[in-house]
Design an enzyme around this catalytic site. Structure first.
Site, PDB file in Angstrom:
ATOM      1  CB  CYS A 126       1.096 -24.767 -13.940  1.00 34.09           C
ATOM      2  SG  CYS A 126       0.345 -25.377 -12.425  1.00 34.09           S
ATOM      3  CG  HIS A 234       4.226 -23.752  -9.692  1.00 28.73           C
ATOM      4  ND1 HIS A 234       3.596 -23.025  -8.716  1.00 28.73           N
ATOM      5  CD2 HIS A 234       3.247 -24.430 -10.358  1.00 28.73           C
ATOM      6  CE1 HIS A 234       2.287 -23.243  -8.788  1.00 28.73           C
ATOM      7  NE2 HIS A 234       2.050 -24.086  -9.779  1.00 28.73           N
TER       8      HIS A 234
HETATM    9  N1  LIG Z   1      -3.678 -21.105 -11.266  1.00 27.85           N
HETATM   10  C1  LIG Z   1      -2.847 -21.793 -12.017  1.00 27.85           C
HETATM   11  O1  LIG Z   1      -1.593 -21.717 -11.915  1.00 27.85           O
HETATM   12  C2  LIG Z   1      -3.355 -22.708 -13.074  1.00 27.85           C
HETATM   13  C3  LIG Z   1      -2.452 -23.203 -13.973  1.00 27.85           C
HETATM   14  C4  LIG Z   1      -2.898 -24.040 -14.981  1.00 27.85           C
HETATM   15  C5  LIG Z   1      -4.227 -24.361 -15.052  1.00 27.85           C
HETATM   16  N2  LIG Z   1      -5.113 -23.859 -14.137  1.00 27.85           N
HETATM   17  C6  LIG Z   1      -6.513 -24.238 -14.281  1.00 27.85           C
HETATM   18  O2  LIG Z   1      -7.262 -23.106 -14.728  1.00 27.85           O
HETATM   19  C7  LIG Z   1      -8.560 -23.132 -14.166  1.00 27.85           C
HETATM   20  C8  LIG Z   1      -8.831 -21.832 -13.410  1.00 27.85           C
HETATM   21  O3  LIG Z   1      -7.864 -21.677 -12.406  1.00 27.85           O
HETATM   22  P1  LIG Z   1      -7.706 -20.317 -11.596  1.00 27.85           P
HETATM   23  O4  LIG Z   1      -6.505 -20.506 -10.770  1.00 27.85           O
HETATM   24  O5  LIG Z   1      -7.797 -19.143 -12.508  1.00 27.85           O
HETATM   25  O6  LIG Z   1      -9.030 -20.375 -10.667  1.00 27.85           O
HETATM   26  P2  LIG Z   1      -9.880 -19.170 -10.035  1.00 27.85           P
HETATM   27  O7  LIG Z   1      -9.012 -18.017  -9.754  1.00 27.85           O
HETATM   28  O8  LIG Z   1     -10.642 -19.787  -8.932  1.00 27.85           O
HETATM   29  O9  LIG Z   1     -10.912 -18.742 -11.203  1.00 27.85           O
HETATM   30  C9  LIG Z   1     -11.942 -19.598 -11.631  1.00 27.85           C
HETATM   31  C10 LIG Z   1     -12.638 -18.982 -12.834  1.00 27.85           C
HETATM   32  O10 LIG Z   1     -13.602 -19.921 -13.343  1.00 27.85           O
HETATM   33  C11 LIG Z   1     -14.889 -19.297 -13.361  1.00 27.85           C
HETATM   34  N3  LIG Z   1     -15.918 -20.293 -13.078  1.00 27.85           N
HETATM   35  C12 LIG Z   1     -16.061 -21.034 -11.959  1.00 27.85           C
HETATM   36  N4  LIG Z   1     -17.162 -21.828 -12.067  1.00 27.85           N
HETATM   37  C13 LIG Z   1     -17.712 -21.551 -13.270  1.00 27.85           C
HETATM   38  C14 LIG Z   1     -18.847 -22.018 -13.956  1.00 27.85           C
HETATM   39  N5  LIG Z   1     -19.664 -22.931 -13.421  1.00 27.85           N
HETATM   40  N6  LIG Z   1     -19.140 -21.500 -15.168  1.00 27.85           N
HETATM   41  C15 LIG Z   1     -18.333 -20.560 -15.736  1.00 27.85           C
HETATM   42  N7  LIG Z   1     -17.234 -20.074 -15.127  1.00 27.85           N
HETATM   43  C16 LIG Z   1     -16.914 -20.564 -13.909  1.00 27.85           C
HETATM   44  C17 LIG Z   1     -14.823 -18.252 -12.275  1.00 27.85           C
HETATM   45  O11 LIG Z   1     -15.840 -17.295 -12.473  1.00 27.85           O
HETATM   46  P3  LIG Z   1     -16.475 -16.457 -11.225  1.00 27.85           P
HETATM   47  O12 LIG Z   1     -15.495 -15.355 -10.927  1.00 27.85           O
HETATM   48  O13 LIG Z   1     -17.751 -15.972 -11.791  1.00 27.85           O
HETATM   49  O14 LIG Z   1     -16.630 -17.421 -10.090  1.00 27.85           O
HETATM   50  C18 LIG Z   1     -13.422 -17.717 -12.515  1.00 27.85           C
HETATM   51  O15 LIG Z   1     -13.415 -16.855 -13.627  1.00 27.85           O
HETATM   52  C19 LIG Z   1      -8.633 -24.390 -13.303  1.00 27.85           C
HETATM   53  O16 LIG Z   1      -9.165 -25.425 -14.094  1.00 27.85           O
HETATM   54  C20 LIG Z   1      -7.189 -24.667 -12.982  1.00 27.85           C
HETATM   55  O17 LIG Z   1      -6.944 -26.029 -12.734  1.00 27.85           O
HETATM   56  C21 LIG Z   1      -4.713 -23.022 -13.149  1.00 27.85           C
END
Ligand SMILES: NC(=O)c1ccc[n+]([C@@H]2O[C@H](COP(=O)([O-])OP(=O)(O)OC[C@H]3O[C@@H](n4cnc5c(N)ncnc54)[C@H](OP(=O)(O)O)[C@@H]3O)[C@@H](O)[C@H]2O)c1
Length: 329
Positions: A126, A234
Site C-alpha cells: 500500500c 497512509h
Molecule cells: N490493510 C491494508 O491496508 C492492506 C493493504 C494492502 C495489502 N494488504 C494485505 O491484504 C491481506 C489482508 O489484509 P487485511 O488488512 O484485510 O487483514 P484482516 O483484516 O486481518 O483480514 C484477513 C482476511 O484473510 C482471511 N484469512 C485469514 N487466514 C485465512 C486462511 N487460512 N484461509 C482463508 N482466508 C484466511 C480472514 O478470514 P477470517 O475472517 O475467516 O479470519 C480475513 O478475511 C494481507 O495479506 C495484507 O498484507 C493489506
C-alpha cells in the site's frame, strides 16, 4: 465473470466488495471466501446474501478471477491451485511481489506488461503504490537518483485486529493487542517484522518494489515506516533527488495533469493532503511541494492515500478491469 474474493471478511475484503460494486465490475457469479472459521457465515453484496465458502470449494468452482487479500501464507499455498485450474489471481499479499516470474503492477504505470500468461499478478504494498503514483511522472521527466521516505501509517494497514486495538484503547476496554505497545497517543517506528539488516519488512518493500514497478535499478530508496493512530489512510514525507533540475511550477502542473493524482498544495489557504480527506477516495493526494534548499535537484513532498482503496482494493480491481478490457482473462 465468475469472481472469487479471498479474505472477504477482512479489512481489505470489505473495501474490495464496496469498490467492486461501485465500479460495476462485471460479476456474473461471486464467490466469497475466508478461513474455515468463517465458512457458512453470510455476507451481503449488492443487497444479496452470499454464504462464505472454503478455498477448496472456490478452486473447484474455477472462477475466471480471484482477488486474494488473506495473508501471504494463504496466497503461497492457494494462488497456484487457482492458477492451475485457469483462474487469474490478483494477490494483495507480499507473497509473490518480488518473485521474478510474477508481475508487480500499478495499472497507471505498468499494466501494459501484462499478458494472458500471467496467472498470478501481484499488487504492490500500500505505501509503495501511493509513492510510485506520485513519483512516476517525475521520474519520467527528471530521472530519480535517490529517494528518502518516512511513512505515517494508518492502523487499518495492519488489519481488523489493529483497528480494534485502537478502538479498545480509546474506549478503555482491555482487549487483544495487534502491536507490542499501545498505539493510541503513540507512534511505533515498527511496521511489519524486522529483517536482519535492522530495517522492517515494510521499509524494505518501499525500497525494493519501486525498482521492479519502474523496471529500473538506477535509483535507490531508503525508508523509515512508522505506525500512527490514524485510520483513514497512509501519509508519506518524500525527499527525492533527481539527475536533472526541475521547475516547481512544472512539477505542480505535471502532477495536476496525472490521472489518479489530486494536487492539494496551497500554503496560503492551509491546503495540503490529510488522511481525513483521502479516506474512502481512490485518488492519491500530493502537496507540500518544496525545493530542498540543502541540495541541488531535490524535491520535498507529502503524499496521502487511503491504503485500503488505492493501496489495496482499487489497485487490484483496476488490474482486473485492465485484464477484462484487453481480453487477457
Ligand atoms: N490493510 C491494508 O491496508 C492492506 C493493504 C494492502 C495489502 N494488504 C494485505 O491484504 C491481506 C489482508 O489484509 P487485511 O488488512 O484485510 O487483514 P484482516 O483484516 O486481518 O483480514 C484477513 C482476511 O484473510 C482471511 N484469512 C485469514 N487466514 C485465512 C486462511 N487460512 N484461509 C482463508 N482466508 C484466511 C480472514 O478470514 P477470517 O475472517 O475467516 O479470519 C480475513 O478475511 C494481507 O495479506 C495484507 O498484507 C493489506
Amino acid at each position: 465473470m465468475k469472481v472469487a474474493v479471498v479474505g472477504a471478511t477482512g479489512m481489505v475484503g470489505e473495501v474490495m466488495l464496496k469498490v467492486l460494486a461501485e465500479r460495476n465490475f462485471p460479476i456474473t457469479e461471486l464467490l466469497l471466501v475466508a478461513s474455515e472459521r468463517s465458512v457458512g457465515k453470510k455476507l451481503t453484496y449488492e443487497n444479496k446474501e452470499h454464504t462464505i465458502v472454503s478455498l477448496a470449494d472456490a478452486v473447484a468452482a474455477k472462477p475466471e478471477i480471484a482477488i486474494f487479500s488473506a495473508g501471504g501464507d494463504t496466497s503461497l499455498e492457494w494462488a497456484p491451485k487457482f492458477a492451475e485450474v485457469g483462474t487469474t489471481v490478483i494477490d494483495n499479499s507480499s507473497a509473490w511481489r518480488m518473485d521474478p516470474t510474477k508481475k508487480l503492477v500499478v495499472p497507471e504505470i505498468n499494466a501494459n506488461e501484462l499478458t494472458k500468461h500471467d496467472k498470478i499478478i501481484a499488487n504492490p504494498n500500500c505505501s509503495t503504490i501511493q509513492m510510485v503514483m506520485a513519483l512516476a511522472p517525475l521520474h519520467k521527466k527528471y530521472k530519480m537518483k535517490r529517494v528518502v521516505v518516512s511513512t505515517y501509517q494508518s492502523v487499518s494497514g495492519t488489519g481488523v485486529k489493529a483497528v480494534k486495538q485502537l478502538e479498545n484503547e480509546i474506549t478503555g476496554i482491555k482487549g487483544e493487542m495487534a502491536y507490542p505497545y499501545p498505539i493510541g497517543r503513540n507512534a511505533l517506528p515498527h511496521c511489519d517484522v524486522f529483517e536482519n539488516n535492522g530495517y522492517t519488512k515494510e521499509e524494505m518493500k518501499l525500497a525494493r518494489e519501486p525498482q521492479k514497478i519502474f523496471n529500473d535499478k538506477t535509483f535507490s530508496i531508503t525508508a523509515t515506516a512508522v505506525r500512527i493512530p490514524t485510520s483513514g489512510g497512509h501519509s508519506e514525507s518524500v525527499n527525492v533527488e533527481f539527475e536533472n533540475d526541475f521547475n516547481l511550477s512544472d512539477v505542480r502542473k505535471m502532477l495536476h495533469e496525472t490521472p489518479g493524482i489530486v494536487l492539494q498544495d496551497n500554503p496560503d489557504t492551509n491546503t495540503y493532503p490529510m488522511p481525513i480527506y483521502a479516506h474512502d477516495k481512490d485518488d492519491v493526494f500530493v502537496g507540500r511541494l518544496r525545493r530542498d534548499e540543502t541540495q541541488p535537484n531535490t524535491l520535498n513532498m507529502w503524499i496521502v492515500a487511503d491504503n485500503l482503496r488505492k493501496g489495496a482494493a482499487t489497485n487490484a480491481i483496476q488490474i482486473g478491469e485492465y485484464l477484462i478490457e484487453n481480453e487477457l482473462v
